[in-house]
Write an enzyme that holds these catalytic residues in place. Structure first.
Site, PDB file in Angstrom:
ATOM      1  N   SER A   1       0.784  -1.237   0.000  1.00 51.01           N
ATOM      2  CA  SER A   1       0.000   0.000   0.000  1.00 51.01           C
ATOM      3  C   SER A   1       0.814   1.284   0.000  1.00 51.01           C
ATOM      4  O   SER A   1       0.244   2.374  -0.125  1.00 51.01           O
ATOM      5  CB  SER A   1      -0.973   0.006   1.185  1.00 51.01           C
ATOM      6  OG  SER A   1      -2.068  -0.838   0.911  1.00 51.01           O
TER       7      SER A   1
ATOM      8  N   LYS B   1       0.185   3.531  -2.903  1.00 47.12           N
ATOM      9  CA  LYS B   1      -0.938   4.473  -2.950  1.00 47.12           C
ATOM     10  C   LYS B   1      -0.459   5.914  -3.138  1.00 47.12           C
ATOM     11  O   LYS B   1      -1.199   6.760  -3.641  1.00 47.12           O
ATOM     12  CB  LYS B   1      -1.795   4.347  -1.690  1.00 47.12           C
ATOM     13  CG  LYS B   1      -2.678   3.110  -1.651  1.00 47.12           C
ATOM     14  CD  LYS B   1      -3.546   3.088  -0.406  1.00 47.12           C
ATOM     15  CE  LYS B   1      -4.565   1.945  -0.447  1.00 47.12           C
ATOM     16  NZ  LYS B   1      -3.949   0.620  -0.402  1.00 47.12           N
TER      17      LYS B   1
ATOM     18  N   SER C   1      -6.268   3.211   3.995  1.00 49.18           N
ATOM     19  CA  SER C   1      -5.627   2.222   3.106  1.00 49.18           C
ATOM     20  C   SER C   1      -6.665   1.295   2.476  1.00 49.18           C
ATOM     21  O   SER C   1      -6.518   0.068   2.456  1.00 49.18           O
ATOM     22  CB  SER C   1      -4.575   1.409   3.868  1.00 49.18           C
ATOM     23  OG  SER C   1      -3.506   1.064   3.022  1.00 49.18           O
TER      24      SER C   1
END
Length: 276
Positions: free
Chosen positions: A78, A81, A126
């Protein structure tokens, strides 16, 4: 020696002299490195392997634990991102961080994921499905082009447009995480200032006492081990500190997710970054 040959010699001599002088003026000493083997105690506490890097911009200095691992590529999970947000804004897949996507009704592991959400909150929580939808709307060709332009890790999107950073072939090293964050802070990535400013804003986790903390966590699996990330940077009144904490374990114990943050926070506290 004839006149023509003499002129060639003079031009060659002038060129060589220019290159030597230019190289002397452009020489910049390498950043200082401080190796902290004693940081192993923080990783041992949680029974994980890992590495830590911090770059002190003002003093052009790295503080490092387990230097050998800082050049090892891992799945970004993540932490991607950050880049996914930049690409999505730049391609106008979303006009800003407040664009809401409807929840598809599928129950997922975290209750906070099971509702409509915008990019700002999807980054904070997330929310995987939101960023998978962003990537699908960007598409393979545009995503691949932007990752190459941004020099993000190995820029490999093999493994599916909505999974390449989770279970696919995308890899990034701790060194590259620091480099990407530095270029983001300095507005040196190939994205508009507007896109970078929006992402810098949604990265803020804490803003207090003259220091701003911008971060992103990540957790994934690579081969037979679990990988956890905590990356970001701290801006103070007169400096910027970039950091990357990457941990690994073959057994994902209940404290694995907590360990990413606690280890980094313990090291940052020991380095007295926020007390200088």
């Amino acid at each position: 020696m004839n006149t023509k040959s003499s002129m060639k010699s003079i031009k060659l001599y002038s060129l060589v002299t220019f290159l030597i002088v230019a190289s002397l003026y452009s020489f910049k000493p390498l950043p200082r490195k401080i190796i902290r083997d004693d940081f192993k105690k923080f990783y041992d506490k949680y029974k994980v392997q890992g590495s830590f890097m911090m770059y002190d911009q003002k003093n052009d200095q790295y503080t490092i634990y387990n230097e050998a691992q800082t050049s090892v590529p891992f799945t970004p999970a993540s932490t991607f991102k950050i880049c996914n947000s930049l690409v999505s804004l730049e391609t106008r897949v979303v006009k800003d961080e407040h664009v809401v996507f409807k929840w598809d009704g599928k129950e997922r592991m975290l209750p906070v994921w099971n509702k409509d959400t915008d990019m700002k909150n999807a980054f904070k929580n997330s929310t995987v499905w939101y960023y998978q939808e962003l990537a699908r709307r960007v598409g393979e060709e545009r995503m691949k082009n932007w990752l190459h332009k941004a020099k993000y890790g190995n820029a490999d999107i093999e493994g599916g447009i909505d999974a390449f950073w989770l279970s696919g072939k995308l890899r990034i090293t701790p060194n590259e995480q620091i480099d990407f964050l530095r270029r983001l802070h300095d507005n040196k990535l190939p994205f508009s200032k507007r896109s970078m400013d929006i992402v810098k804003d949604i990265m803020i986790a804490k803003d207090t006492l003259g220091a701003v903390l911008r971060v992103k966590t990540g957790s994934g699996k690579q081969d037979q081990q679990y990988v956890g990330w905590y990356v970001g940077y701290i801006t103070t009144k007169d400096n910027v500190y970039y950091f990357s904490n990457c941990i690994q374990s073959t057994d994902k114990n209940p404290d694995f997710g907590k360990a990413r943050l606690d280890i980094a926070n313990d090291i940052i506290e020991e380095l007295k970054v926020l007390k200088k």
